[in-house]
Scaffold this motif. Structure first.
Motif, PDB file in Angstrom:
ATOM      1  N   ASN A  85     -53.076  36.222 -36.830  1.00 16.62           N
ATOM      2  CA  ASN A  85     -52.605  35.224 -37.801  1.00 16.62           C
ATOM      3  C   ASN A  85     -51.091  35.220 -38.004  1.00 16.62           C
ATOM      4  O   ASN A  85     -50.591  34.475 -38.848  1.00 16.62           O
ATOM      5  CB  ASN A  85     -53.295  35.450 -39.152  1.00 16.62           C
TER       6      ASN A  85
ATOM      7  N   GLN B 272     -63.033  31.937 -29.333  1.00 12.94           N
ATOM      8  CA  GLN B 272     -62.362  31.322 -30.473  1.00 12.94           C
ATOM      9  C   GLN B 272     -61.486  30.138 -30.087  1.00 12.94           C
ATOM     10  O   GLN B 272     -61.295  29.215 -30.879  1.00 12.94           O
ATOM     11  CB  GLN B 272     -61.479  32.368 -31.181  1.00 12.94           C
TER      12      GLN B 272
ATOM     13  N   THR C 266     -53.466  32.141 -34.102  1.00 11.40           N
ATOM     14  CA  THR C 266     -53.113  31.047 -35.006  1.00 11.40           C
ATOM     15  C   THR C 266     -52.123  30.080 -34.365  1.00 11.40           C
ATOM     16  O   THR C 266     -52.225  28.864 -34.549  1.00 11.40           O
ATOM     17  CB  THR C 266     -52.541  31.609 -36.322  1.00 11.40           C
TER      18      THR C 266
ATOM     19  N   HIS D 106     -57.722  33.018 -39.021  1.00 11.52           N
ATOM     20  CA  HIS D 106     -58.961  33.602 -38.510  1.00 11.52           C
ATOM     21  C   HIS D 106     -59.325  34.853 -39.304  1.00 11.52           C
ATOM     22  O   HIS D 106     -58.447  35.569 -39.798  1.00 11.52           O
ATOM     23  CB  HIS D 106     -58.808  33.942 -37.029  1.00 11.52           C
TER      24      HIS D 106
ATOM     25  N   LEU E 264     -63.498  39.181 -36.281  1.00 16.05           N
ATOM     26  CA  LEU E 264     -63.029  39.316 -34.902  1.00 16.05           C
ATOM     27  C   LEU E 264     -63.049  40.775 -34.454  1.00 16.05           C
ATOM     28  O   LEU E 264     -63.390  41.078 -33.305  1.00 16.05           O
ATOM     29  CB  LEU E 264     -61.618  38.748 -34.764  1.00 16.05           C
TER      30      LEU E 264
END
Length: 250
Positions: free
Chosen positions: A134, A88, A149, A156, A161
């Motif tokens: 996040n 990511q 984040t 996300h 995930l």
């Protein structure tokens, strides 16, 4: 393949899975967006803003590895999370021994692996993870927290995930019964190990003594071998030594 079970709220996903292990299927993943009493290693508290992060536990019944090599489960869990995060946000993630995940010098994930032993076998293992995804601000006194984040500047998808991490983890655990797979797993773990760069770094003993040493190896039982500045080597169990990391505020 993992089976996913979402709880609206729970004190601890690890506690829930351990209490219901006999009823849950092998590969069950229990997750929640609101964990009220998340636990870390040795009872440490895990801060997580509701709805912002991943808090989950996976149940593996009869993992194909003997109790004497149970640290391989920790290696598999740490790699599953680390490799998913790298997919990511690129490089910069590392496994801080034994199984915290760091982005440079900031903590993004804590893992708690609890094994139920039966003689020389592992009856089942509960692999718990708290991953900062996040959440933008942290209010506890935890040292150097960071989220995905914070790193990427983007929100996300938590469920996506979760599935990526758990599918990687299930695949790695399935190969634990093969010696070659164990060797490759250990090699990947060492390659991803925080500060495993042959350089001298600061470590501290429980009494506060600080010393310089470099990482040499991690044994199958999880013991960390360090080479001190005078060339001598010593092996340490978890909580017998820790990295010294400068604290900072995001």
């Amino acid at each position: 393949m993992p089976t996913y079970i979402q709880l609206e709220s729970t004190a601890s996903t690890n506690t829930y899975v351990a209490a219901h292990a006999a009823l849950l299927p092998d590969g069950a993943v229990v997750y929640t967006h609101r964990q009220t009493a998340g636990r870390g290693q040795k009872g440490n508290h895990w801060e997580s803003e509701p709805g912002k992060n991943l808090t989950f536990s996976m149940l593996i019944k009869r993992p194909p590895v003997p109790a004497i090599k149970q640290f391989a489960i920790s290696e598999a869990a740490a790699l599953a999370v680390t490799e998913t995060l790298c997919s990511q946000a690129g490089d910069g993630f590392a496994i801080k021994w034994p199984n915290d995940i760091y982005y440079h010098d900031s903590k993004i994930c804590g893992l708690l692996i609890e094994n139920s032993l039966s003689g020389s076998d592992i009856e089942h293992t509960v692999i718990g993870a708290g991953v900062n995804i996040n959440q933008r601000r942290f209010v506890s006194d935890a040292p150097n927290p960071i989220s995905l984040t914070n790193i990427t500047g983007q929100e996300h998808d938590l469920v996506q995930l979760l599935h990526q991490m758990c599918e990687r983890l299930a695949s790695l655990c399935a190969g634990l019964g093969q010696e070659e797979a164990l060797r490759q797993l250990h090699s990947r773990y060492l390659a991803a190990l925080y500060r495993n760069d042959r350089r001298q770094h600061r470590f501290a003993l429980p009494d506060g003594t600080v010393f310089m040493a470099s990482v040499v190896d991690v044994a199958p039982d999880g013991m960390l071998t360090l080479r001190h500045h005078d060339g001598t080597q010593h092996a340490y169990a978890f909580k017998e030594v820790k990295h010294v990391i400068e604290q900072h505020i995001l």
